[in-house]
Design a protein around this motif. Structure first.
Motif, PDB file in Angstrom:
ATOM      1  N   THR A 105     -12.151  -5.802   5.474  1.00 27.66           N
ATOM      2  CA  THR A 105     -11.610  -7.038   4.921  1.00 27.66           C
ATOM      3  C   THR A 105     -12.731  -7.861   4.319  1.00 27.66           C
ATOM      4  O   THR A 105     -13.906  -7.668   4.628  1.00 27.66           O
ATOM      5  N   ARG A 109      -3.068  -5.658   2.727  1.00 30.70           N
ATOM      6  CA  ARG A 109      -3.778  -6.924   2.858  1.00 30.70           C
ATOM      7  C   ARG A 109      -4.935  -6.922   1.876  1.00 30.70           C
ATOM      8  O   ARG A 109      -5.081  -6.007   1.084  1.00 30.70           O
ATOM      9  N   SER A 154       4.369  -2.711   3.626  1.00 28.16           N
ATOM     10  CA  SER A 154       3.716  -1.600   4.311  1.00 28.16           C
ATOM     11  C   SER A 154       4.083  -0.261   3.685  1.00 28.16           C
ATOM     12  O   SER A 154       5.019  -0.169   2.872  1.00 28.16           O
ATOM     13  N   GLN A 191      -4.412   2.524   2.426  1.00 26.05           N
ATOM     14  CA  GLN A 191      -5.684   2.774   3.105  1.00 26.05           C
ATOM     15  C   GLN A 191      -6.397   1.439   3.244  1.00 26.05           C
ATOM     16  O   GLN A 191      -6.418   0.643   2.297  1.00 26.05           O
ATOM     17  N   GLN A 192      -6.981   1.215   4.410  1.00 23.60           N
ATOM     18  CA  GLN A 192      -7.685  -0.042   4.641  1.00 23.60           C
ATOM     19  C   GLN A 192      -9.170   0.104   4.348  1.00 23.60           C
ATOM     20  O   GLN A 192      -9.790   1.092   4.717  1.00 23.60           O
ATOM     21  N   GLN A 193      -9.682  -0.901   3.676  1.00 22.40           N
ATOM     22  CA  GLN A 193     -11.115  -1.058   3.494  1.00 22.40           C
ATOM     23  C   GLN A 193     -11.509  -2.248   4.360  1.00 22.40           C
ATOM     24  O   GLN A 193     -10.653  -2.983   4.840  1.00 22.40           O
ATOM     25  N   LYS A 219      -1.921  -1.060  10.721  1.00 19.65           N
ATOM     26  CA  LYS A 219      -2.880  -0.452   9.786  1.00 19.65           C
ATOM     27  C   LYS A 219      -2.268  -0.103   8.436  1.00 19.65           C
ATOM     28  O   LYS A 219      -2.983   0.073   7.455  1.00 19.65           O
ATOM     29  N   ASP A 220      -0.932  -0.001   8.365  1.00 26.93           N
ATOM     30  CA  ASP A 220      -0.313   0.384   7.099  1.00 26.93           C
ATOM     31  C   ASP A 220       0.226  -0.799   6.297  1.00 26.93           C
ATOM     32  O   ASP A 220       0.942  -0.622   5.324  1.00 26.93           O
ATOM     33  N   SER A 240      -7.016  -3.679   0.652  1.00 20.96           N
ATOM     34  CA  SER A 240      -6.274  -2.430   0.862  1.00 20.96           C
ATOM     35  C   SER A 240      -6.232  -1.629  -0.437  1.00 20.96           C
ATOM     36  O   SER A 240      -6.105  -2.193  -1.525  1.00 20.96           O
ATOM     37  N   GLN A 290      -6.489  -1.386  -5.789  1.00 26.08           N
ATOM     38  CA  GLN A 290      -7.024  -2.088  -4.624  1.00 26.08           C
ATOM     39  C   GLN A 290      -6.671  -3.558  -4.786  1.00 26.08           C
ATOM     40  O   GLN A 290      -6.930  -4.154  -5.839  1.00 26.08           O
TER      41      GLN A 290
END
Length: 139
Positions: free
Chosen positions: A131, A59, A105, A127-129, A55-56, A62, A77
């Protein structure tokens, strides 16, 4: 480097390889140099399935807070080229900063040859948004 090499999700890796192959049109030598460095890093990247990517790891989509050696912090982003929007801090993976970040990461420090010289940046937060939903179509 926290995980020993870049980590990329399979579909994003294929997409990235394709856009790097056609990015020879980059407008200047410095940007081409950054993209070539990314291309070289991809040779030793660890490619994983969607469910196996930590998760960190940075990509597509992100949100990343980076800290520069001079104390400045910036949140961006990372997006595919067609979604870039500098006013809203959405940077393309084909920019020097974007090419430096992808696959690293949270906690990693990167020494990268940016157009204004070699700099060290530290990834302070990831932080993931969701994809990119159109990735299958693009590939």
């Amino acid at each position: 480097m926290k995980y020993g090499s870049l980590i990329l999700e399979k579909k994003e890796y294929v997409y990235l390889k394709r856009i790097l192959n056609i990015s020879g049109y980059a407008e200047n030598h410095e940007i081409q140099k950054c993209l070539l460095a990314l291309f070289e890093e991809l040779k030793s990247a660890h490619i994983v399935d969607e469910e196996d990517i930590p998760k960190d790891v940075i990509r597509f989509n992100s949100i990343v807070k980076v800290a520069f050696n001079n104390g400045i912090e910036k949140t961006v982003q990372l997006v595919i080229p067609m979604d870039k929007d500098v006013k809203n801090n959405k940077i393309s993976v084909l920019t020097p900063m974007g090419s430096a970040l992808i696959g690293y990461s949270e906690g990693d420090s990167i020494i990268w040859d940016f157009p204004n010289g070699i700099q060290q940046i530290t990834i302070a937060k990831v932080q993931q948004q969701e994809t990119y939903s159109g990735m299958d179509i693009i590939i």
